[in-house]
Design an enzyme around this catalytic site. Sequence first.
Site, PDB file in Angstrom:
ATOM      1  N   LEU A 165     129.917  51.866 106.410  1.00  0.00           N
ATOM      2  CA  LEU A 165     130.477  50.585 106.857  1.00  0.00           C
ATOM      3  C   LEU A 165     130.465  49.585 105.707  1.00  0.00           C
ATOM      4  CD1 LEU A 165     131.619  49.668 109.640  1.00  0.00           C
ATOM      5  CD2 LEU A 165     129.502  48.395 109.950  1.00  0.00           C
ATOM      6  N   GLY A 166     131.074  49.994 104.583  1.00  0.00           N
ATOM      7  CA  GLY A 166     131.249  49.087 103.455  1.00  0.00           C
ATOM      8  C   GLY A 166     132.538  48.304 103.613  1.00  0.00           C
ATOM      9  N   SER A 167     133.160  47.951 102.493  1.00  0.00           N
ATOM     10  CA  SER A 167     134.367  47.128 102.563  1.00  0.00           C
ATOM     11  C   SER A 167     135.501  47.860 103.275  1.00  0.00           C
ATOM     12  CB  SER A 167     134.795  46.704 101.153  1.00  0.00           C
ATOM     13  OG  SER A 167     134.968  47.826 100.316  1.00  0.00           O
ATOM     14  N   ILE A 168     135.687  49.147 102.989  1.00  0.00           N
ATOM     15  CA  ILE A 168     136.756  49.901 103.647  1.00  0.00           C
ATOM     16  C   ILE A 168     136.406  50.178 105.110  1.00  0.00           C
ATOM     17  CG2 ILE A 168     138.035  52.076 103.666  1.00  0.00           C
ATOM     18  CD1 ILE A 168     137.716  52.133 100.603  1.00  0.00           C
ATOM     19  N   ARG A 188     123.766  54.368 104.991  1.00  0.00           N
ATOM     20  CA  ARG A 188     122.468  54.576 104.354  1.00  0.00           C
ATOM     21  C   ARG A 188     121.401  53.699 105.004  1.00  0.00           C
ATOM     22  NH1 ARG A 188     122.828  53.624  98.128  1.00  0.00           N
ATOM     23  NH2 ARG A 188     123.545  51.636  98.984  1.00  0.00           N
ATOM     24  N   GLY A 244     137.673  58.960 102.086  1.00  0.00           N
ATOM     25  CA  GLY A 244     136.594  58.742 101.122  1.00  0.00           C
ATOM     26  C   GLY A 244     136.730  59.665  99.933  1.00  0.00           C
ATOM     27  N   ARG A 245     136.032  60.778  99.969  1.00  0.00           N
ATOM     28  CA  ARG A 245     136.119  61.807  98.929  1.00  0.00           C
ATOM     29  C   ARG A 245     136.139  63.169  99.622  1.00  0.00           C
ATOM     30  NH1 ARG A 245     137.617  58.486  95.890  1.00  0.00           N
ATOM     31  NH2 ARG A 245     136.825  57.941  93.811  1.00  0.00           N
ATOM     32  N   GLU A 274     141.142  68.770  94.280  1.00  0.00           N
ATOM     33  CA  GLU A 274     142.473  68.172  94.089  1.00  0.00           C
ATOM     34  C   GLU A 274     143.065  68.575  92.735  1.00  0.00           C
ATOM     35  OE1 GLU A 274     141.932  63.973  94.635  1.00  0.00           O
ATOM     36  OE2 GLU A 274     141.360  64.205  96.733  1.00  0.00           O
ATOM     37  N   HIS A 292     145.919  61.854  98.277  1.00  0.00           N
ATOM     38  CA  HIS A 292     144.957  60.904  97.710  1.00  0.00           C
ATOM     39  C   HIS A 292     145.657  59.595  97.323  1.00  0.00           C
ATOM     40  CE1 HIS A 292     140.897  60.507  95.402  1.00  0.00           C
ATOM     41  NE2 HIS A 292     141.287  59.357  95.910  1.00  0.00           N
ATOM     42  N   ALA A 294     145.682  56.841  99.765  1.00  0.00           N
ATOM     43  CA  ALA A 294     145.359  55.878 100.822  1.00  0.00           C
ATOM     44  C   ALA A 294     145.367  54.420 100.340  1.00  0.00           C
ATOM     45  CB  ALA A 294     144.011  56.211 101.459  1.00  0.00           C
TER      46      ALA A 294
END
Length: 328
Positions: A165-168, A188, A244-245, A274, A292, A294
């Site tokens: 739940l960060g900025s994105i 985290r 994300g990744r 990728e 990739h 987004a």
Amino acid sequence: MTGKEAQQPEELPVVFVHRRPSFILPFGDHLRSQFHVLDPYESPEPYDSFLARHAPSIRALMTMGPTLVSAEFLDRLPVLELIVATSAGLDHIDLPACRSRGIVVTNASSAFAEDAADCAVGLLIDVLRRISAADRFVRGRMWPVKETYPLGFKLGGKRVGIVGLGSIGSEVAKRLSAFGCTIAYTARNKKQSVPIPFYANVRDLAANSDVLVLCCALTKETYHLVNKDVMVALGKEGVIINVGRGSLINEKELVQCLVGGEIGGAGLDVYENEPNVPKELFGLDNVVLSPHSAPATPESFEAVLQLTVGNLKAFFSNKPLVSVVSNE
């Protein structure tokens, strides 16, 4: 020199550009108007010689995309104090080595947040309502033949678990709340100021969600965070969205679960290897794929430019930086 004349490059603050040879510096002219930009791939001098010659003057480095910043590379820059990343993710940067050296790192997560969140929501709607598959159905002239098309699923009312739940992730939560979804998250650490249900681990979150949206950073702790156990907990109608990744998910187990019908679908913008994508996914109508991209819009690139320049200006003016990455 009069006050109206431009400063000579040697009088401007030095910024070293760290990029892959195939990457083009997208806002080079803007940077060069304010900084003395050192780009080894624009020089006829061999890379190692160029770097060694300029290393004593390089206090700030701008790294483009996923270009590797290893401890060995940092050892070649003895006076480096700042790394300005033009990406949201930082798994290509040796953060422990930066911490041990006292090198400050900034990223572009805030510049990409809204556009990445838009794409995450778009992927989710596409998977649920089968939009891309419906497009293929119509273009393939199957409508006159089959007449009916499988029903999609409603977005409103879905229980959405956000991983990171960060900025994105926060922007994803804001958007999906407006659609009437119920939001929960894992991260985290629990955010005391956020009135959203928190789960201590991703499996418990999955067991109480219809959708998982992955927005967190890739670290040693989050590598293959989503495995078969998590997918089984999510359930046969569950959907996974990943902006994300790629390595946040055990991709081999994801393919097995999708092919075997153990989860309901996936919207993927990132992959483990990728640009290679598992061929098993190509024939699945419940899977939506994007390359990739987004966060990639003209608007986000402009925001990255402003953020990058803002951080560099602040550093050379001894002012607070705009988007410092936590040292935790």
